[in-house]
Write an enzyme that holds these catalytic residues in place. Structure first.
Site, PDB file in Angstrom:
ATOM      1  N   GLU A  34      47.090  36.466  17.954  1.00 14.58           N
ATOM      2  CA  GLU A  34      48.170  35.731  17.915  1.00 14.58           C
ATOM      3  C   GLU A  34      47.892  34.642  17.725  1.00 14.58           C
ATOM      4  O   GLU A  34      47.202  33.614  18.210  1.00 14.58           O
ATOM      5  CB  GLU A  34      49.120  35.812  18.934  1.00 14.58           C
ATOM      6  CG  GLU A  34      50.519  34.848  18.801  1.00 14.58           C
ATOM      7  CD  GLU A  34      51.388  34.669  19.828  1.00 14.58           C
ATOM      8  OE1 GLU A  34      52.252  34.123  19.680  1.00 14.58           O
ATOM      9  OE2 GLU A  34      50.957  35.296  21.082  1.00 14.58           O
ATOM     10  N   ASP A  86      41.278  25.736  16.504  1.00 12.64           N
ATOM     11  CA  ASP A  86      42.001  25.614  15.334  1.00 12.64           C
ATOM     12  C   ASP A  86      41.826  26.721  14.540  1.00 12.64           C
ATOM     13  O   ASP A  86      40.706  27.298  14.210  1.00 12.64           O
ATOM     14  CB  ASP A  86      41.473  24.316  14.449  1.00 12.64           C
ATOM     15  CG  ASP A  86      42.411  23.867  13.683  1.00 12.64           C
ATOM     16  OD1 ASP A  86      42.697  24.417  12.790  1.00 12.64           O
ATOM     17  OD2 ASP A  86      42.627  22.640  13.679  1.00 12.64           O
ATOM     18  N   ASP A 107      53.803  24.889  13.707  1.00 16.84           N
ATOM     19  CA  ASP A 107      54.536  24.040  13.018  1.00 16.84           C
ATOM     20  C   ASP A 107      54.759  23.731  11.666  1.00 16.84           C
ATOM     21  O   ASP A 107      53.765  24.006  10.732  1.00 16.84           O
ATOM     22  CB  ASP A 107      53.605  22.525  13.281  1.00 16.84           C
ATOM     23  CG  ASP A 107      54.000  21.093  13.323  1.00 16.84           C
ATOM     24  OD1 ASP A 107      54.935  20.926  12.458  1.00 16.84           O
ATOM     25  OD2 ASP A 107      53.610  20.223  14.012  1.00 16.84           O
ATOM     26  N   LYS A 111      56.412  17.297   5.761  1.00 13.97           N
ATOM     27  CA  LYS A 111      56.186  16.185   4.828  1.00 13.97           C
ATOM     28  C   LYS A 111      55.291  16.849   3.803  1.00 13.97           C
ATOM     29  O   LYS A 111      54.379  17.584   4.347  1.00 13.97           O
ATOM     30  CB  LYS A 111      55.980  15.102   5.645  1.00 13.97           C
ATOM     31  CG  LYS A 111      56.760  14.377   6.373  1.00 13.97           C
ATOM     32  CD  LYS A 111      56.318  12.912   6.853  1.00 13.97           C
ATOM     33  CE  LYS A 111      57.274  12.512   7.800  1.00 13.97           C
ATOM     34  NZ  LYS A 111      56.719  11.326   8.478  1.00 13.97           N
ATOM     35  N   ASP A 143      61.522  30.013  12.777  1.00 13.76           N
ATOM     36  CA  ASP A 143      62.785  29.511  13.033  1.00 13.76           C
ATOM     37  C   ASP A 143      63.049  28.694  11.889  1.00 13.76           C
ATOM     38  O   ASP A 143      64.349  28.387  11.544  1.00 13.76           O
ATOM     39  CB  ASP A 143      63.181  28.939  14.187  1.00 13.76           C
ATOM     40  CG  ASP A 143      62.242  27.479  14.462  1.00 13.76           C
ATOM     41  OD1 ASP A 143      61.245  27.569  14.335  1.00 13.76           O
ATOM     42  OD2 ASP A 143      63.140  26.521  14.360  1.00 13.76           O
ATOM     43  N   THR A 181      58.384  35.262  22.081  1.00 12.39           N
ATOM     44  CA  THR A 181      57.892  34.030  22.464  1.00 12.39           C
ATOM     45  C   THR A 181      58.974  33.294  23.217  1.00 12.39           C
ATOM     46  O   THR A 181      59.903  33.596  23.028  1.00 12.39           O
ATOM     47  CB  THR A 181      57.247  33.254  21.426  1.00 12.39           C
ATOM     48  OG1 THR A 181      58.258  32.421  20.717  1.00 12.39           O
ATOM     49  CG2 THR A 181      56.351  33.905  20.445  1.00 12.39           C
ATOM     50  N   TYR A 183      59.830  30.036  22.623  1.00 15.59           N
ATOM     51  CA  TYR A 183      60.601  29.539  21.589  1.00 15.59           C
ATOM     52  C   TYR A 183      61.837  30.540  21.148  1.00 15.59           C
ATOM     53  O   TYR A 183      62.994  30.247  21.052  1.00 15.59           O
ATOM     54  CB  TYR A 183      59.869  28.962  20.386  1.00 15.59           C
ATOM     55  CG  TYR A 183      59.115  27.591  20.455  1.00 15.59           C
ATOM     56  CD1 TYR A 183      59.790  26.723  20.940  1.00 15.59           C
ATOM     57  CD2 TYR A 183      57.798  27.410  20.461  1.00 15.59           C
ATOM     58  CE1 TYR A 183      59.442  25.213  21.346  1.00 15.59           C
ATOM     59  CE2 TYR A 183      57.164  26.467  20.668  1.00 15.59           C
ATOM     60  CZ  TYR A 183      57.988  25.038  21.059  1.00 15.59           C
ATOM     61  OH  TYR A 183      57.480  24.000  21.418  1.00 15.59           O
TER      62      TYR A 183
END
Length: 205
Positions: A34, A86, A107, A111, A143, A181, A183
């Site tokens: 994950e 990372d 994330d 931008k 989401d 999760t 979130y």
């Protein structure tokens, strides 16, 4: 609400039995990754329910990842490890191939100047190919509608095989056994739609 920075988190992780700090780590059979593990609710629940699989959670931020230690201890897991790092370094972290990879609520970096930081950007998609079993799938949950559309565009550009998509996972018949999760639970309680993609690197028919 963001977690307050915990200066002791990285040491607590290093000193736990769940930490991977020697690379490359040789993957056992039936390994699942994950990316963006967060506090570890989804991956520890999966590990508990599927003891014959081995689970690795990759998380960039130690303060968040430390929460997974408590969950793993409560469940007495022997088939779970974590990496603080990372996703761009995945090739260096492991020796072997994952059966499946999950990318959960990353994330969106909305931008345009940050487009290359998105975990569904083509450079990342090429990294995942190198650490995924040729017969494996990648599962993406988000989401963010914009990131979902971007992901599909990148996959089409690279001619990846898209197995399934939907924009409302919790009302989708395709995927019944869904582990949430932290979130995702909040979004579900708010009736917010969750976007979902299954894809792989097989040649589409």
């Amino acid at each position: 609400m963001r977690l307050r920075f915990n200066k002791d988190a990285i040491n607590n992780i290093i000193n736990s039995k769940y930490n991977i700090d020697s690379f490359p780590f040789t993957l056992p059979k039936n390994s699942i990754l994950e990316i963006g593990m967060g506090k570890g609710r989804m991956i520890t629940d999966m590990a508990f329910s599927n003891p014959n699989n081995f689970y690795i959670g990759l998380e960039k931020y130690a303060t968040v990842a430390e929460k997974a230690i408590k969950k793993a201890n409560e469940l007495k897991l022997n088939n779970f490890k974590m990496i603080i790092g990372d996703a761009k370094n995945l090739r260096e972290y492991v020796d072997g191939k994952f059966d499946n990879i999950w990318i959960t609520f990353s994330d969106p970096w909305p931008k345009k100047r940050h487009i290359k930081r998105r975990l569904l950007y083509r450079d990342f998609l090429n990294i995942y190919k190198d650490v995924l079993n040729p017969n494996g799938n990648i599962y993406f949950k988000s989401d963010n509608d914009g990131l979902y559309e971007f992901a599909l565009e990148e996959m089409h550009e690279l001619k990846l095989n898209i197995v399934h998509t939907c924009t409302d996972l919790h009302n989708c018949d395709y995927f019944k056994n869904n582990y949430l999760t932290e979130y995702e639970q909040k979004f579900k309680d708010l009736n917010k739609n969750i976007n979902f993609i299954i894809f792989n690197y097989k040649k589409s028919n």
